[in-house]
Design a protein around this motif. Structure first.
Motif, PDB file in Angstrom:
ATOM      1  N   UNK A  36       0.846  -1.359   0.036  1.00  0.00           N
ATOM      2  CA  UNK A  36      -0.078  -0.116   0.054  1.00  0.00           C
ATOM      3  C   UNK A  36       0.826   1.097   0.080  1.00  0.00           C
ATOM      4  N   UNK A  37       2.267   1.090   0.072  1.00  0.00           N
ATOM      5  CA  UNK A  37       3.081   2.208   0.010  1.00  0.00           C
ATOM      6  C   UNK A  37       2.660   3.243  -1.092  1.00  0.00           C
ATOM      7  N   UNK A  38       2.532   2.864  -2.234  1.00  0.00           N
ATOM      8  CA  UNK A  38       2.158   3.869  -3.213  1.00  0.00           C
ATOM      9  C   UNK A  38       0.717   4.637  -2.926  1.00  0.00           C
ATOM     10  N   UNK A  39       0.005   3.918  -2.497  1.00  0.00           N
ATOM     11  CA  UNK A  39      -1.311   4.447  -2.074  1.00  0.00           C
ATOM     12  C   UNK A  39      -1.198   5.452  -0.922  1.00  0.00           C
ATOM     13  N   UNK A  40      -0.388   5.441  -0.020  1.00  0.00           N
ATOM     14  CA  UNK A  40       0.166   6.358   0.912  1.00  0.00           C
ATOM     15  C   UNK A  40       0.529   7.555   0.474  1.00  0.00           C
ATOM     16  N   UNK A  41       1.435   7.389  -0.751  1.00  0.00           N
ATOM     17  CA  UNK A  41       2.031   8.341  -1.719  1.00  0.00           C
ATOM     18  C   UNK A  41       0.909   9.390  -2.357  1.00  0.00           C
ATOM     19  N   UNK A  42      -0.066   8.729  -2.790  1.00  0.00           N
ATOM     20  CA  UNK A  42      -1.119   9.349  -3.474  1.00  0.00           C
ATOM     21  C   UNK A  42      -1.978  10.029  -2.315  1.00  0.00           C
ATOM     22  N   UNK A  43      -2.354   9.473  -1.218  1.00  0.00           N
ATOM     23  CA  UNK A  43      -3.157  10.233  -0.073  1.00  0.00           C
ATOM     24  C   UNK A  43      -2.464  11.404   0.393  1.00  0.00           C
ATOM     25  N   UNK A  44      -1.100  11.354   0.428  1.00  0.00           N
ATOM     26  CA  UNK A  44      -0.372  12.611   0.783  1.00  0.00           C
ATOM     27  C   UNK A  44      -0.409  13.679  -0.434  1.00  0.00           C
ATOM     28  N   UNK A  45      -0.409  13.227  -1.645  1.00  0.00           N
ATOM     29  CA  UNK A  45      -0.335  14.115  -2.832  1.00  0.00           C
ATOM     30  C   UNK A  45      -1.758  14.863  -2.647  1.00  0.00           C
ATOM     31  N   UNK A  46      -2.849  14.192  -2.465  1.00  0.00           N
ATOM     32  CA  UNK A  46      -4.056  14.792  -2.532  1.00  0.00           C
ATOM     33  C   UNK A  46      -4.027  15.778  -1.005  1.00  0.00           C
ATOM     34  N   UNK A  47      -3.519  15.309  -0.012  1.00  0.00           N
ATOM     35  CA  UNK A  47      -3.734  16.272   1.083  1.00  0.00           C
ATOM     36  C   UNK A  47      -2.743  17.534   0.844  1.00  0.00           C
ATOM     37  N   UNK A 212      -4.057  12.072  -9.391  1.00  0.00           N
ATOM     38  CA  UNK A 212      -5.134  11.052  -9.641  1.00  0.00           C
ATOM     39  C   UNK A 212      -4.988   9.923  -8.722  1.00  0.00           C
ATOM     40  N   UNK A 213      -6.153   9.018  -8.652  1.00  0.00           N
ATOM     41  CA  UNK A 213      -6.183   8.092  -7.573  1.00  0.00           C
ATOM     42  C   UNK A 213      -5.202   6.914  -7.836  1.00  0.00           C
ATOM     43  N   UNK A 214      -4.534   6.766  -8.991  1.00  0.00           N
ATOM     44  CA  UNK A 214      -3.896   5.608  -9.272  1.00  0.00           C
ATOM     45  C   UNK A 214      -2.280   6.040  -9.516  1.00  0.00           C
ATOM     46  N   UNK A 215      -1.869   7.374  -9.265  1.00  0.00           N
ATOM     47  CA  UNK A 215      -0.809   7.852  -9.217  1.00  0.00           C
ATOM     48  C   UNK A 215       0.216   7.364  -8.548  1.00  0.00           C
ATOM     49  N   UNK A 216      -0.019   6.672  -7.374  1.00  0.00           N
ATOM     50  CA  UNK A 216       0.916   6.174  -6.363  1.00  0.00           C
ATOM     51  C   UNK A 216       1.366   4.715  -6.814  1.00  0.00           C
ATOM     52  N   UNK A 217       0.656   4.069  -7.823  1.00  0.00           N
ATOM     53  CA  UNK A 217       0.860   2.589  -8.173  1.00  0.00           C
ATOM     54  C   UNK A 217       2.506   2.424  -8.722  1.00  0.00           C
ATOM     55  N   UNK A 218       2.878   3.241  -9.775  1.00  0.00           N
ATOM     56  CA  UNK A 218       4.169   2.794 -10.162  1.00  0.00           C
ATOM     57  C   UNK A 218       5.130   3.487  -9.334  1.00  0.00           C
ATOM     58  N   UNK A 219       4.814   4.449  -8.468  1.00  0.00           N
ATOM     59  CA  UNK A 219       5.819   4.778  -7.459  1.00  0.00           C
ATOM     60  C   UNK A 219       6.088   3.849  -6.596  1.00  0.00           C
ATOM     61  N   UNK A 220       5.043   3.245  -6.072  1.00  0.00           N
ATOM     62  CA  UNK A 220       4.996   1.939  -5.079  1.00  0.00           C
ATOM     63  C   UNK A 220       6.098   0.807  -5.920  1.00  0.00           C
ATOM     64  N   UNK A 221       5.858   0.458  -7.116  1.00  0.00           N
ATOM     65  CA  UNK A 221       6.597  -0.366  -7.765  1.00  0.00           C
ATOM     66  C   UNK A 221       8.071  -0.032  -7.815  1.00  0.00           C
ATOM     67  N   UNK A 222       8.230   1.034  -8.381  1.00  0.00           N
ATOM     68  CA  UNK A 222       9.559   1.632  -8.506  1.00  0.00           C
ATOM     69  C   UNK A 222      10.183   1.710  -7.067  1.00  0.00           C
TER      70      UNK A 222
END
Length: 286
Positions: A36-47, A212-222
């Motif tokens: 879920x690490x990429x999803x946390x990045x996404x939530x921080x971007x929205x915040x 956008x909601x899926x923005x963290x997916x690639x960051x998490x994988x990288x």
């Protein structure tokens, strides 16, 4: 041209490095891979975006606040979800963060729609020219901020009493428990610290990246590849691995083609795990 590419790769790698350091810290202490690490990045971007949209607080300036919020949010997630399955079956530990990530992405789609959002003008806008190399201001600010936060995390883990206790847990949980270390409390701190790192990176990236909601997916994988490259459990190895990936992505996107830049990252990952399974600075036998 090559100096321009190298500079771009280093800037990108520094941002990847902060995300990867948090992921490596969580794995080193708890032995779980936080999908879920990429999803946390996404939530921080929205915040960070909403702080800008509602209060006109620039993402670069709001980074400490977002990181603090994400630390509390991460610690809360540990007590509510992660800690409850930490002693459970391996499959449960493997899938819990995966499910958490899907939940956060779906929640973001529900709350904020899949539409792209972006900060229209960061305080770091503009282009700087140094020795013929063009550097985008927001990316430079994000890279410097990432290195500063990474240094702070490194100092905390290496120099403070709490950080040393976290290191002790990562080396031997049983012995640490027998010495009177509160494992639950330090697990929560380590998880919160890892999420705060991801949050700081997300906030800094919000100044120049689409949200956008899926923005963290690639960051998490990288970040996962960077941790594997640098060595699971090694925060400094994760940072070095991430910087290498940033350079590989930038050069690969120019030489081979932008469509294949992420493919080259995963090829590099496969080569590393075949040649050196524990990564560049990981522990244990090959």
């Amino acid at each position: 041209m090559y100096l321009q590419l190298l500079t771009g790769g280093l800037l990108l790698g520094c941002i990847y490095g902060l995300v990867a350091m948090g992921l490596s810290l969580i794995y080193g202490v708890m032995g779980i891979v936080n999908f879920a690490h990429g999803a946390f990045v996404m939530l921080a971007m929205y915040a960070s975006y909403w702080l800008y949209a509602l209060l006109r607080l620039d993402p670069v300036l709001s980074t400490p606040l977002v990181a603090a919020l994400m630390f509390g949010f991460g610690a809360g997630c540990y007590y509510l979800v992660i800690g409850r399955v930490l002693r459970g079956p391996f499959l449960a530990r493997l899938l819990v963060t995966f499910g958490l990530g899907i939940f956060f992405v779906s929640l973001a789609q529900f709350l904020w729609t899949p539409d792209y959002k972006m900060v229209d003008r960061s305080i770091a806008h503009g282009i700087i020219t140094i020795g013929g190399v063009f550097i985008e201001g927001p990316k430079l600010a994000a890279s410097i901020g990432s290195l500063a936060v990474a240094a702070a995390v490194y100092w905390f883990v290496r120099k403070t009493k709490t950080g040393l206790a976290i290191q002790a847990i990562s080396i031997d949980r049983m012995a640490s428990s027998l010495m009177g270390i509160n494992l639950e409390r330090l697990n929560a701190i380590a998880f919160g610290l890892g999420i705060a790192s991801a949050g700081a990176a997300g906030s800094l990236m919000a100044s120049f990246y689409y949200i956008f909601p899926d923005v963290g997916t690639m960051f998490g994988l990288v970040a996962l590849v960077a941790v594997a490259l640098g060595g699971f459990g090694s925060t400094e190895g994760a940072l070095i691995g991430a910087i290498l990936l940033g350079v590989i992505e930038t050069f690969g996107g120019f030489v081979v083609g932008p469509a294949y830049k992420y493919a080259l990252i995963f090829v590099a990952y496969l080569l590393i795990v075949i040649i050196r399974p524990r990564g560049l600075m990981g522990w244990g036998a090959d």
